[in-house]
Design a protein around this motif. Structure first.
Motif, short mmCIF file in Angstrom:
data_model
loop_
_atom_site.label_atom_id
_atom_site.label_comp_id
_atom_site.label_asym_id
_atom_site.label_seq_id
_atom_site.Cartn_x
_atom_site.Cartn_y
_atom_site.Cartn_z
N PHE A 1 0.77 -1.26 -0.05
CA PHE A 1 -0.17 -0.15 0.26
C PHE A 1 1.08 1.33 -0.24
N VAL A 2 2.17 1.14 1.00
CA VAL A 2 3.40 2.16 0.70
C VAL A 2 3.21 2.77 -0.62
N LEU A 3 3.85 1.67 -1.25
CA LEU A 3 4.17 1.09 -2.53
C LEU A 3 3.28 2.23 -3.86
N THR A 4 2.51 1.85 -3.61
CA THR A 4 1.24 2.49 -4.05
C THR A 4 0.81 3.06 -4.55
N GLN A 5 0.48 4.58 -3.20
CA GLN A 5 0.56 5.40 -2.54
C GLN A 5 1.68 6.14 -3.32
N ILE A 6 3.11 5.74 -3.46
CA ILE A 6 3.82 6.35 -3.94
C ILE A 6 4.44 6.87 -5.69
N ILE A 7 3.56 5.32 -5.95
CA ILE A 7 3.22 5.39 -7.33
C ILE A 7 2.25 6.77 -7.82
N TYR A 8 0.83 6.76 -6.77
CA TYR A 8 0.18 7.95 -7.44
C TYR A 8 0.55 8.88 -7.29
N LEU A 9 1.58 9.63 -6.36
CA LEU A 9 1.85 10.86 -6.29
C LEU A 9 2.93 11.13 -6.92
N ILE A 10 3.48 10.28 -7.46
CA ILE A 10 4.41 10.68 -8.16
C ILE A 10 4.36 10.52 -10.13
N GLY A 11 3.65 10.02 -9.91
CA GLY A 11 3.19 9.12 -11.43
C GLY A 11 3.47 7.65 -11.89
N GLU A 12 3.04 7.05 -12.50
CA GLU A 12 3.56 5.91 -13.49
C GLU A 12 4.81 5.77 -14.30
N ASN A 13 3.98 7.01 -14.77
CA ASN A 13 5.23 7.06 -16.03
C ASN A 13 6.92 7.37 -15.36
N ASN A 14 7.26 8.08 -14.18
CA ASN A 14 8.30 8.60 -13.53
C ASN A 14 8.91 7.14 -12.43
N PHE A 15 7.61 6.48 -11.77
CA PHE A 15 7.97 5.70 -11.21
C PHE A 15 8.61 4.61 -11.79
N ASN A 16 7.88 4.58 -13.32
CA ASN A 16 8.66 3.19 -14.27
C ASN A 16 10.07 3.52 -14.74
N GLN A 17 10.29 5.14 -14.94
CA GLN A 17 11.50 5.43 -15.25
C GLN A 17 12.54 5.09 -13.96
N MET A 18 12.11 5.06 -13.07
CA MET A 18 13.06 4.67 -11.78
C MET A 18 13.57 3.09 -11.69
#
Length: 145
Positions: free
Chosen positions: A79-96
């Motif tokens: 749940f912590v991880l999914t909140q991070i993805i929503y907050l920074i955006g899927e594309n940004n998280f995917n680039q990481m």
């Protein structure tokens, strides 16, 4: 140890325990994960959350392998991880994620799936039918490869 020393030590321990935080930078640390943490573990998790939000990709493997106590605590870590993805955006998280090697992202897809399935993303006490395929299709493809 004398009684005089025990009381101050108890007060110090209670103070440190009460300094734990259930929320940091807009990310909720759900109950089952939170209650199994001491002050230092909570502080480390909050630091990793901030690093992930600052898009420092090395925080992802550390979060993925963070001690969650098994079971519901690991759902809460997802749940912590999914909140991070929503907050920074899927594309940004995917680039990481793309900047990491396969060993560093082991288990990430499972945690995200658990976080989507069991996390209260609407803060209404209800769990809805979110899936990684629907919510994060780009990330899902990256993590399958």
């Amino acid at each position: 140890m004398t009684r005089i020393l025990k009381i101050p030590l108890l007060l110090i321990l209670l103070t440190f325990n009460s300094c734990k935080q259930k929320e940091t930078n807009g990310i909720e640390i759900a109950e089952t994960l939170y209650v199994h943490q001491d002050y230092e573990t909570n502080k480390e998790l909050r630091k990793l959350i901030k690093e992930a939000l600052d898009q420092k990709e090395k925080a992802i493997p550390k979060l993925t392998s963070f001690p969650c106590g098994g079971g519901a605590g690991c759902y809460d870590l997802g749940f912590v991880l999914t909140q991070i993805i929503y907050l920074i955006g899927e594309n940004n998280f995917n680039q990481m994620v793309l900047r990491l090697d396969t060993n560093e992202i082991k288990g990430l897809r499972s945690l995200i799936r658990a976080g989507l399935e069991y996390g209260d993303h609407n803060n209404d006490g209800k769990v809805d039918d979110r899936t990684i395929e629907k919510e994060f299709p780009i990330l899902n493809t990256t993590l399958k490869e």
